[in-house]
Design a protein around this motif. Structure first.
Motif, PDB file in Angstrom:
ATOM      1  N   ALA A  53     -16.675  47.936 -98.471  1.00  0.00           N
ATOM      2  CA  ALA A  53     -16.475  46.548 -98.034  1.00  0.00           C
ATOM      3  C   ALA A  53     -15.232  45.898 -98.629  1.00  0.00           C
ATOM      4  O   ALA A  53     -14.838  44.812 -98.193  1.00  0.00           O
ATOM      5  N   SER A  54     -14.601  46.521 -99.629  1.00  0.00           N
ATOM      6  CA  SER A  54     -13.405  45.872-100.196  1.00  0.00           C
ATOM      7  C   SER A  54     -12.388  46.943-100.610  1.00  0.00           C
ATOM      8  O   SER A  54     -12.763  48.069-100.953  1.00  0.00           O
ATOM      9  N   PRO A  55     -11.093  46.575-100.613  1.00  0.00           N
ATOM     10  CA  PRO A  55     -10.051  47.550-100.968  1.00  0.00           C
ATOM     11  C   PRO A  55     -10.230  48.101-102.379  1.00  0.00           C
ATOM     12  O   PRO A  55      -9.865  49.248-102.645  1.00  0.00           O
ATOM     13  N   GLU A  56     -10.811  47.282-103.279  1.00  0.00           N
ATOM     14  CA  GLU A  56     -10.997  47.715-104.680  1.00  0.00           C
ATOM     15  C   GLU A  56     -11.867  48.961-104.775  1.00  0.00           C
ATOM     16  O   GLU A  56     -11.755  49.747-105.700  1.00  0.00           O
ATOM     17  N   GLN A  57     -12.776  49.145-103.812  1.00  0.00           N
ATOM     18  CA  GLN A  57     -13.706  50.283-103.868  1.00  0.00           C
ATOM     19  C   GLN A  57     -13.145  51.521-103.161  1.00  0.00           C
ATOM     20  O   GLN A  57     -13.816  52.540-103.089  1.00  0.00           O
ATOM     21  N   ALA A  58     -11.911  51.401-102.606  1.00  0.00           N
ATOM     22  CA  ALA A  58     -11.438  52.460-101.708  1.00  0.00           C
ATOM     23  C   ALA A  58     -10.459  53.425-102.373  1.00  0.00           C
ATOM     24  O   ALA A  58      -9.703  53.054-103.274  1.00  0.00           O
ATOM     25  N   SER A  59     -10.485  54.682-101.899  1.00  0.00           N
ATOM     26  CA  SER A  59      -9.440  55.651-102.262  1.00  0.00           C
ATOM     27  C   SER A  59      -8.485  55.840-101.089  1.00  0.00           C
ATOM     28  O   SER A  59      -7.488  56.556-101.193  1.00  0.00           O
ATOM     29  N   LEU A  60      -8.855  55.245 -99.958  1.00  0.00           N
ATOM     30  CA  LEU A  60      -8.007  55.312 -98.761  1.00  0.00           C
ATOM     31  C   LEU A  60      -8.030  53.922 -98.120  1.00  0.00           C
ATOM     32  O   LEU A  60      -9.101  53.404 -97.793  1.00  0.00           O
ATOM     33  N   ILE A  61      -6.829  53.317 -97.996  1.00  0.00           N
ATOM     34  CA  ILE A  61      -6.738  51.994 -97.346  1.00  0.00           C
ATOM     35  C   ILE A  61      -5.865  52.141 -96.108  1.00  0.00           C
ATOM     36  O   ILE A  61      -4.770  52.710 -96.179  1.00  0.00           O
ATOM     37  N   ILE A  62      -6.387  51.644 -94.983  1.00  0.00           N
ATOM     38  CA  ILE A  62      -5.602  51.704 -93.746  1.00  0.00           C
ATOM     39  C   ILE A  62      -5.381  50.287 -93.248  1.00  0.00           C
ATOM     40  O   ILE A  62      -6.332  49.497 -93.162  1.00  0.00           O
ATOM     41  N   ILE A  63      -4.129  49.975 -92.958  1.00  0.00           N
ATOM     42  CA  ILE A  63      -3.822  48.656 -92.384  1.00  0.00           C
ATOM     43  C   ILE A  63      -3.615  48.854 -90.890  1.00  0.00           C
ATOM     44  O   ILE A  63      -2.679  49.538 -90.473  1.00  0.00           O
ATOM     45  N   ASN A  64      -4.525  48.306 -90.094  1.00  0.00           N
ATOM     46  CA  ASN A  64      -4.426  48.428 -88.637  1.00  0.00           C
ATOM     47  C   ASN A  64      -3.755  47.159 -88.136  1.00  0.00           C
ATOM     48  O   ASN A  64      -4.376  46.119 -87.971  1.00  0.00           O
ATOM     49  N   SER A  65      -2.456  47.251 -87.885  1.00  0.00           N
ATOM     50  CA  SER A  65      -1.599  46.069 -87.751  1.00  0.00           C
ATOM     51  C   SER A  65      -1.419  45.613 -86.310  1.00  0.00           C
ATOM     52  O   SER A  65      -1.664  46.365 -85.368  1.00  0.00           O
ATOM     53  N   CYS A  66      -0.940  44.379 -86.179  1.00  0.00           N
ATOM     54  CA  CYS A  66      -0.659  43.781 -84.861  1.00  0.00           C
ATOM     55  C   CYS A  66       0.753  43.234 -84.880  1.00  0.00           C
ATOM     56  O   CYS A  66       1.185  42.676 -85.886  1.00  0.00           O
ATOM     57  N   SER A  67       1.482  43.352 -83.766  1.00  0.00           N
ATOM     58  CA  SER A  67       2.840  42.813 -83.787  1.00  0.00           C
ATOM     59  C   SER A  67       3.101  41.851 -82.626  1.00  0.00           C
ATOM     60  O   SER A  67       4.233  41.630 -82.247  1.00  0.00           O
ATOM     61  N   VAL A  68       2.037  41.243 -82.128  1.00  0.00           N
ATOM     62  CA  VAL A  68       2.226  40.421 -80.929  1.00  0.00           C
ATOM     63  C   VAL A  68       2.990  39.129 -81.226  1.00  0.00           C
ATOM     64  O   VAL A  68       3.696  38.612 -80.376  1.00  0.00           O
ATOM     65  N   ARG A  69       2.852  38.605 -82.449  1.00  0.00           N
ATOM     66  CA  ARG A  69       3.552  37.363 -82.819  1.00  0.00           C
ATOM     67  C   ARG A  69       3.986  37.411 -84.279  1.00  0.00           C
ATOM     68  O   ARG A  69       3.406  38.145 -85.080  1.00  0.00           O
TER      69      ARG A  69
END
Ligand code: SAH
Ligand code: SF4
Ligand code: F3S
Length: 456
Positions: A53-69
């Motif tokens: 549930a949080s980045p602190e607990q992760a060994s893999l972080i993925i940013i699923n990004s948007c570029s519409v604006r």
């Protein structure tokens, strides 16, 4: 039909890449990205990662990004920057960037931010477990952002907890090239899933307790199956050949909204909901032309008339851009008047933002920020006044509400009407998934309150 024989789910994926390590996906942008994030979590779970549930607990972080604006690359960098300390504490931590910024920027992202381990594009999601395995094996600066133009669009819905209502992709990409929009460059050419896959998918979701599906695409109503079925045919089949209780769709394009689709919607009520999101972008025909939208103000209004004639209770929402290059004060006023004329209950309005690759970014007559902000404020103020009045009519009405969730903090149930109105009401969690008559006691522009009536 045996889906595995059609290769709908990528063949990874039951390898132990993750060893139980935590994965966190941070999601920006539209519903398509929300669905893609679910796919990423599901594929990585199959490869033995554990969603956390949080980045602190992760060994893999993925940013699923948007570029519409506005400043999407900046947003990615500022999020990656926040993980500096985590990476220092846990040198094993891997950071990947996917979604529309990944597609658009490819290796450029790595040049400017060495903390990013891998970048993947919108057609590379199914390769994610392989890329992640490579990253954990010590490979750095991996990029997979080629469009798979020739590959058929086969994506069985992968969602961990579909709940009562879920989204089902039917098309991907866009070929419309509106002059302001980056999506054709970040999602590639438009493709449709075969009709039989969509039906099979929906049947499987029904088996998991789903009562409502929203058919999803950048331009759903230009759907064309390999068997020749168009969007209206697909809607009819879903309504008549599956046991789904409610069908919605988003986003439809005005130029492809035709009488056949309206007829199918009318003939299949109440299964097909009385709600349409139909972006008009600008109320002025000259601006629409320079946007390359493919319809004029008058044509848009004709489509609305056609819809309202067949479905008088329909509720409409829309997307609007203010401050498009060259938009005069008078032309902006045409947008204000169109909002009033149609009577949209909900609007999503944005200041024009120049996007890479797009024609409008190079147009003369770019509008200054102060004017754009002023137009946006005036638009929201005018709409808010109107919406407050419009929703009053719900008070005292009884609406059929599909109950979707129970909010423990508030002790409230929530659900939506056919017209997509969000309703809060007292009740207990055993009603989730049921459609109940609800008497509306108070109406606000964004939400209604009500009380469940005994079923007759
Ligand atoms: N396929 C949908 C829209 C997808 S993008 C359609 O054609 O209606 C979602 C919304 O973002 C658009 O409807 C538009 O209102 C807004 N948008 C897209 N590009 C934009 C830009 N460059 N500046 C401001 N808003 C933009
Ligand atoms: Fe963008 Fe236009 Fe395609 Fe919508 S129809 S995704 S606004 S190019
Ligand atoms: Fe954003 Fe890409 Fe969706 S640009 S709005 S995430 S299609």
């Amino acid at each position: 039909m045996d889906l595995s024989s059609e290769n709908l789910i990528p063949q990874v994926q039951h390898s132990d890449v993750g060893h139980g390590r935590g994965v966190y996906v941070s999601t920006y942008g539209c519903q398509m990205n929300v669905n893609d994030s679910e796919r990423m979590y599901s594929l990585l779970e199959m490869a033995n990662f554990t969603p956390v549930a949080s980045p602190e607990q992760a060994s893999l972080i993925i940013i699923n990004s948007c570029s519409v604006r506005e400043k999407p690359v900046h947003k990615v960098f500022s999020e990656v920057g926040k993980y500096r300390k985590l990476k220092q504490k846990n040198p094993e931590l891997k950071i990947g960037v996917g979604g529309c910024v990944g597609q658009q920027e490819k290796e450029n992202l790595m040049k400017d931010q060495p903390m990013i381990d891998f970048v993947f594009g919108t057609d590379a999601i199914d390769q994610l477990p392989t890329m992640v395995a490579q990253a954990f094996a010590g490979e750095h600066r991996l990029v997979k952002a080629q469009f798979q133009h020739r590959a058929p669009y086969h994506v069985e819905t992968l969602v961990r907890n579909p709940g009562v209502s879920t989204f089902v992709n039917i098309t991907k990409g866009c070929d419309n090239f509106c002059t302001f929009c980056v999506v054709p460059y970040t999602r590639g050419r438009e493709k449709s899933r075969p009709l039989k896959h969509v039906l099979q998918d929906i049947n499987e979701l029904i088996g998991r307790g789903v009562k409502e599906v929203t058919l999803l695409g950048q331009n759903v109503n230009s759907y064309t199956s390999d068997c020749g079925a168009d969007f209206a045919d697909l809607m009819e089949k879903v309504a008549q050949e599956t046991k789904i209780e409610r069908i919605r769709f988003t986003t439809s394009h005005p130029k492809d909204f035709n009488q056949k689709l309206v007829d199918v919607m009318y003939a299949n009520q109440p299964k097909i909901c009385e709600y349409i999101h139909l972006p008009f972008q600008s109320g002025n025909s000259r601006v629409l032309e320079t946007m390359n939208r493919g319809y004029s103000r008058e044509e848009y209004l004709q489509k609305i008339e056609m819809i309202k004639k067949a479905i008088p209770n329909v509720v409409l929402s829309t997307d609007i851009i203010v401050g498009f290059p060259g938009e005069t004060e008078e032309e902006f006023k045409d947008t204000l008047s169109l909002v009033q004329e149609v009577g949209f209950e909900t609007i999503f309005a944005f200041k024009y933002s120049p996007r890479p690759f797009t024609k409008a970014a190079r147009f003369e007559g770019q509008i200054d920020e102060v004017t754009k902000s002023d137009r946006l404020t005036r638009l929201f103020e005018a709409h808010d006044l109107m919406a407050r009045e419009l929703v009053k009519r719900y008070e005292g009405q009884t609406l059929e509400i599909l109950i979707e969730a129970f909010d423990e903090k508030r002790g409230n149930l929530s659900g939506r009407s056919s017209q997509n109105k969000l309703v809060y009401m007292p009740g207990d969690a055993s009603l989730i998934g049921k459609t109940m008559p609800v008497k509306i006691t108070k109406a606000f522009p964004a939400v209604l309150r009500g009380e469940i009536l005994p079923v007759q």
